[in-house]
Design a protein around this motif. Structure first.
Motif, PDB file in Angstrom:
ATOM      1  N   PHE A   1     -30.532   7.858 -19.056  1.00  0.00           N
ATOM      2  CA  PHE A   1     -29.445   8.409 -18.255  1.00  0.00           C
ATOM      3  C   PHE A   1     -28.221   8.793 -19.100  1.00  0.00           C
ATOM      4  O   PHE A   1     -27.670   9.887 -18.937  1.00  0.00           O
ATOM      5  CB  PHE A   1     -29.034   7.422 -17.162  1.00  0.00           C
ATOM      6  CG  PHE A   1     -30.101   7.196 -16.125  1.00  0.00           C
ATOM      7  CD1 PHE A   1     -30.798   8.261 -15.572  1.00  0.00           C
ATOM      8  CD2 PHE A   1     -30.417   5.926 -15.703  1.00  0.00           C
ATOM      9  CE1 PHE A   1     -31.785   8.065 -14.622  1.00  0.00           C
ATOM     10  CE2 PHE A   1     -31.404   5.706 -14.752  1.00  0.00           C
ATOM     11  CZ  PHE A   1     -32.087   6.776 -14.212  1.00  0.00           C
ATOM     12  N   ALA A   2     -27.755   7.893 -19.963  1.00  0.00           N
ATOM     13  CA  ALA A   2     -26.543   8.188 -20.737  1.00  0.00           C
ATOM     14  C   ALA A   2     -26.692   9.440 -21.597  1.00  0.00           C
ATOM     15  O   ALA A   2     -25.798  10.294 -21.614  1.00  0.00           O
ATOM     16  CB  ALA A   2     -26.147   6.975 -21.578  1.00  0.00           C
ATOM     17  N   PRO A   3     -27.818   9.619 -22.334  1.00  0.00           N
ATOM     18  CA  PRO A   3     -27.955  10.872 -23.095  1.00  0.00           C
ATOM     19  C   PRO A   3     -28.024  12.103 -22.199  1.00  0.00           C
ATOM     20  O   PRO A   3     -27.543  13.180 -22.582  1.00  0.00           O
ATOM     21  CB  PRO A   3     -29.266  10.677 -23.857  1.00  0.00           C
ATOM     22  CG  PRO A   3     -29.443   9.194 -23.957  1.00  0.00           C
ATOM     23  CD  PRO A   3     -28.902   8.668 -22.663  1.00  0.00           C
TER      24      PRO A   3
ATOM     25  N   ALA B   1     -19.700   6.202 -20.808  1.00  0.00           N
ATOM     26  CA  ALA B   1     -19.961   5.315 -21.939  1.00  0.00           C
ATOM     27  C   ALA B   1     -19.303   3.952 -21.788  1.00  0.00           C
ATOM     28  O   ALA B   1     -19.670   2.999 -22.488  1.00  0.00           O
ATOM     29  CB  ALA B   1     -19.493   5.966 -23.238  1.00  0.00           C
ATOM     30  N   GLN B   2     -18.346   3.820 -20.851  1.00  0.00           N
ATOM     31  CA  GLN B   2     -17.733   2.511 -20.614  1.00  0.00           C
ATOM     32  C   GLN B   2     -18.763   1.516 -20.099  1.00  0.00           C
ATOM     33  O   GLN B   2     -18.700   0.329 -20.410  1.00  0.00           O
ATOM     34  CB  GLN B   2     -16.600   2.633 -19.587  1.00  0.00           C
ATOM     35  CG  GLN B   2     -15.448   3.514 -19.998  1.00  0.00           C
ATOM     36  CD  GLN B   2     -14.464   3.708 -18.836  1.00  0.00           C
ATOM     37  OE1 GLN B   2     -14.465   2.974 -17.839  1.00  0.00           O
ATOM     38  NE2 GLN B   2     -13.617   4.712 -18.965  1.00  0.00           N
ATOM     39  N   LEU B   3     -19.694   1.982 -19.279  1.00  0.00           N
ATOM     40  CA  LEU B   3     -20.784   1.160 -18.735  1.00  0.00           C
ATOM     41  C   LEU B   3     -20.270  -0.145 -18.126  1.00  0.00           C
ATOM     42  O   LEU B   3     -20.861  -1.215 -18.298  1.00  0.00           O
ATOM     43  CB  LEU B   3     -21.824   0.867 -19.817  1.00  0.00           C
ATOM     44  CG  LEU B   3     -22.613   2.078 -20.343  1.00  0.00           C
ATOM     45  CD1 LEU B   3     -23.602   1.649 -21.410  1.00  0.00           C
ATOM     46  CD2 LEU B   3     -23.315   2.806 -19.211  1.00  0.00           C
ATOM     47  N   GLY B   4     -19.170  -0.057 -17.374  1.00  0.00           N
ATOM     48  CA  GLY B   4     -18.646  -1.230 -16.678  1.00  0.00           C
ATOM     49  C   GLY B   4     -19.142  -1.277 -15.246  1.00  0.00           C
ATOM     50  O   GLY B   4     -19.934  -0.433 -14.803  1.00  0.00           O
ATOM     51  N   ASP B   5     -18.690  -2.303 -14.489  1.00  0.00           N
ATOM     52  CA  ASP B   5     -19.048  -2.377 -13.079  1.00  0.00           C
ATOM     53  C   ASP B   5     -18.466  -1.191 -12.317  1.00  0.00           C
ATOM     54  O   ASP B   5     -19.016  -0.765 -11.294  1.00  0.00           O
ATOM     55  CB  ASP B   5     -18.535  -3.684 -12.474  1.00  0.00           C
ATOM     56  CG  ASP B   5     -19.355  -4.886 -12.924  1.00  0.00           C
ATOM     57  OD1 ASP B   5     -20.509  -4.685 -13.346  1.00  0.00           O
ATOM     58  OD2 ASP B   5     -18.855  -6.015 -12.854  1.00  0.00           O
TER      59      ASP B   5
ATOM     60  N   GLU C   1     -32.016  -0.449 -21.071  1.00  0.00           N
ATOM     61  CA  GLU C   1     -32.673   0.588 -21.861  1.00  0.00           C
ATOM     62  C   GLU C   1     -32.818   1.883 -21.069  1.00  0.00           C
ATOM     63  O   GLU C   1     -32.680   2.975 -21.622  1.00  0.00           O
ATOM     64  CB  GLU C   1     -34.033   0.084 -22.328  1.00  0.00           C
ATOM     65  CG  GLU C   1     -33.907  -1.029 -23.370  1.00  0.00           C
ATOM     66  CD  GLU C   1     -35.224  -1.414 -23.984  1.00  0.00           C
ATOM     67  OE1 GLU C   1     -36.266  -0.954 -23.480  1.00  0.00           O
ATOM     68  OE2 GLU C   1     -35.214  -2.157 -24.973  1.00  0.00           O
ATOM     69  N   LEU C   2     -33.079   1.767 -19.766  1.00  0.00           N
ATOM     70  CA  LEU C   2     -33.172   2.961 -18.930  1.00  0.00           C
ATOM     71  C   LEU C   2     -31.850   3.725 -18.940  1.00  0.00           C
ATOM     72  O   LEU C   2     -31.819   4.956 -19.079  1.00  0.00           O
ATOM     73  CB  LEU C   2     -33.543   2.552 -17.499  1.00  0.00           C
ATOM     74  CG  LEU C   2     -33.793   3.676 -16.497  1.00  0.00           C
ATOM     75  CD1 LEU C   2     -35.001   4.512 -16.879  1.00  0.00           C
ATOM     76  CD2 LEU C   2     -33.969   3.102 -15.090  1.00  0.00           C
ATOM     77  N   VAL C   3     -30.749   3.000 -18.819  1.00  0.00           N
ATOM     78  CA  VAL C   3     -29.432   3.633 -18.820  1.00  0.00           C
ATOM     79  C   VAL C   3     -29.101   4.193 -20.199  1.00  0.00           C
ATOM     80  O   VAL C   3     -28.697   5.355 -20.342  1.00  0.00           O
ATOM     81  CB  VAL C   3     -28.357   2.620 -18.366  1.00  0.00           C
ATOM     82  CG1 VAL C   3     -26.957   3.194 -18.583  1.00  0.00           C
ATOM     83  CG2 VAL C   3     -28.557   2.239 -16.913  1.00  0.00           C
ATOM     84  N   GLN C   4     -29.275   3.382 -21.239  1.00  0.00           N
ATOM     85  CA  GLN C   4     -28.838   3.763 -22.575  1.00  0.00           C
ATOM     86  C   GLN C   4     -29.687   4.849 -23.211  1.00  0.00           C
ATOM     87  O   GLN C   4     -29.177   5.680 -23.972  1.00  0.00           O
ATOM     88  CB  GLN C   4     -28.824   2.526 -23.476  1.00  0.00           C
ATOM     89  CG  GLN C   4     -27.770   1.512 -23.071  1.00  0.00           C
ATOM     90  CD  GLN C   4     -27.962   0.168 -23.753  1.00  0.00           C
ATOM     91  OE1 GLN C   4     -28.802   0.017 -24.637  1.00  0.00           O
ATOM     92  NE2 GLN C   4     -27.176  -0.825 -23.344  1.00  0.00           N
ATOM     93  N   HIS C   5     -30.979   4.871 -22.888  1.00  0.00           N
ATOM     94  CA  HIS C   5     -31.872   5.799 -23.582  1.00  0.00           C
ATOM     95  C   HIS C   5     -32.336   6.975 -22.723  1.00  0.00           C
ATOM     96  O   HIS C   5     -32.955   7.902 -23.244  1.00  0.00           O
ATOM     97  CB  HIS C   5     -33.087   5.040 -24.120  1.00  0.00           C
ATOM     98  CG  HIS C   5     -32.718   3.965 -25.094  1.00  0.00           C
ATOM     99  ND1 HIS C   5     -32.226   4.236 -26.350  1.00  0.00           N
ATOM    100  CD2 HIS C   5     -32.734   2.615 -24.986  1.00  0.00           C
ATOM    101  CE1 HIS C   5     -31.971   3.101 -26.971  1.00  0.00           C
ATOM    102  NE2 HIS C   5     -32.268   2.106 -26.166  1.00  0.00           N
TER     103      HIS C   5
END
Length: 353
Positions: A42-44, A52-56, A36-40
């Motif tokens: 950092f990513a925005p 947006a790939q959010l892979g390793d 949630e920290l990343v998606q809500h």
């Protein structure tokens, strides 16, 4: 509960996780709070299709060459533990993140954040371990940085590493390629790193020597890709353990995942330690294991190649991707029941990497 009885339609979470005004330890644990920290947040803030790939590691193209690019920070406590230290952990962790994109690591950066008063001999031991691990992995530490914080404002040594590597032609590893029928393979016994860290940090004894599985997985991945470049996705289940990696893949691919709990290789020492402490081995961190989703027609050959490598000799098929319950991971138990293996909220064992 049978598979047919499992219906998640209309399920809700009674405790919203995002409404937290301050950072808590769980935000760094690789589970739901981290996501949630990343998606809500950092990513925005950063945006971009690559992120947006959010892979390793991120797969990028530069000058006609496909590269994998990754960065990670290491705050493990204690600095030295059975089977390794923060230095080789930092090298192997970044090399492994690149390997999960199919890339062969080439160059690393290294940032040392030192606490005032830490012994130079300790810094030297960590640096020497990093150098040895880099040479063993065939990578070069090409650039770096050093900062010092006041005594009492750090924890001896923190490390940050970044790495780049080249992705071979024909290799496309990402969770969106997973399809129902893919076979799920784990490369070996899980939970060793987390239990090893906990045993020395908390002064616990379990009657046997439990060592971290910290290792460079690059050679194992190259052996798998030599069988077929058509692997669908690889992940190294570090923070949040195998459960977190499976949930991330299920959510990103829109498939369900079913594992056979009895087929997951859990060493007796880890199982006993987890039973004593009330932990689930599926959620305990690893630093030298991977989980692979492989097309069924290649699964036997890939498994044989994994078992031929020293780091894959205990590799096992543990489940498959399915049409049912998309985005959800379930485990079939020895008693014939089915339980949901959810994404952890935080981390059972903080500061393990």
């Amino acid at each position: 509960m049978s598979d047919t009885a499992l219906d998640i339609t209309g399920w809700t979470c009674p405790a919203p996780l995002r409404d937290r005004p301050r950072v808590v330890m769980g935000h760094g644990g690789g589970g739901a709070l981290s996501a949630e920290l990343v998606q809500h947040l950092f990513a925005p803030a950063f945006g971009g299709d690559v992120l947006a790939q959010l892979g390793d590691s991120a797969a990028v193209s530069l000058g006609g060459v496909r590269l994998a690019f990754s960065t990670d920070s290491y705050v493990v406590r204690p600095l030295f533990f059975p089977g390794g230290c923060i230095g080789d952990l930092a090298v192997n962790g970044t090399v492994n993140d690149l390997a999960m994109s199919g890339a062969r690591a080439a160059y690393l950066s290294c940032g040392f954040i030192l606490e005032e008063g830490v012994e130079m001999s300790v810094v030297a031991r960590v640096a020497e371990a990093m150098g040895a691990a880099a040479r063993a992995a065939g990578v070069e530490v090409a650039t770096g940085d050093t900062k010092v914080v006041e005594a009492g404002r750090g924890d001896g040594i923190y490390l940050n590493t970044a790495g780049i590597g080249i992705i071979p032609d024909g290799v496309d590893l990402r969770p969106q390629r997973v399809v129902p029928g893919d076979v799920v393979i784990v490369s070996g016994e899980i939970g060793l790193h987390g239990v090893a860290i906990m045993s020395v940090r908390e002064g616990l004894e379990f009657g046997v020597d439990i060592r971290s599985d910290c290792a460079d997985l690059g050679g194992l991945v190259r052996g798998m890709l030599a069988v077929t470049p058509d692997l669908h996705v690889l992940r190294d289940p570090t923070r949040g353990g195998l459960a977190a990696s499976l949930n991330e893949i299920a959510a990103a691919s829109g498939t369900g995942v079913v594992i056979q709990e009895g087929r997951v290789p859990v060493p007796a020492a880890v199982a006993n330690a987890c039973a004593i402490l009330g932990l689930d081995p599926l959620y305990v961190a690893n630093e030298g294991k991977l989980v692979a989703f492989v097309p069924r027609e290649h699964a036997d050959a890939v498994l044989d190649a994994m078992r031929a490598h020293p780091l894959g000799r205990h590799a096992a098929v543990i489940g498959e991707a399915v049409d049912a319950h998309p985005g959800l991971v379930v485990a079939r138990t020895a008693l014939g029941g089915t339980r949901v293996v959810d994404l952890p909220i935080g981390e059972q064992l903080p500061r393990i990497c």
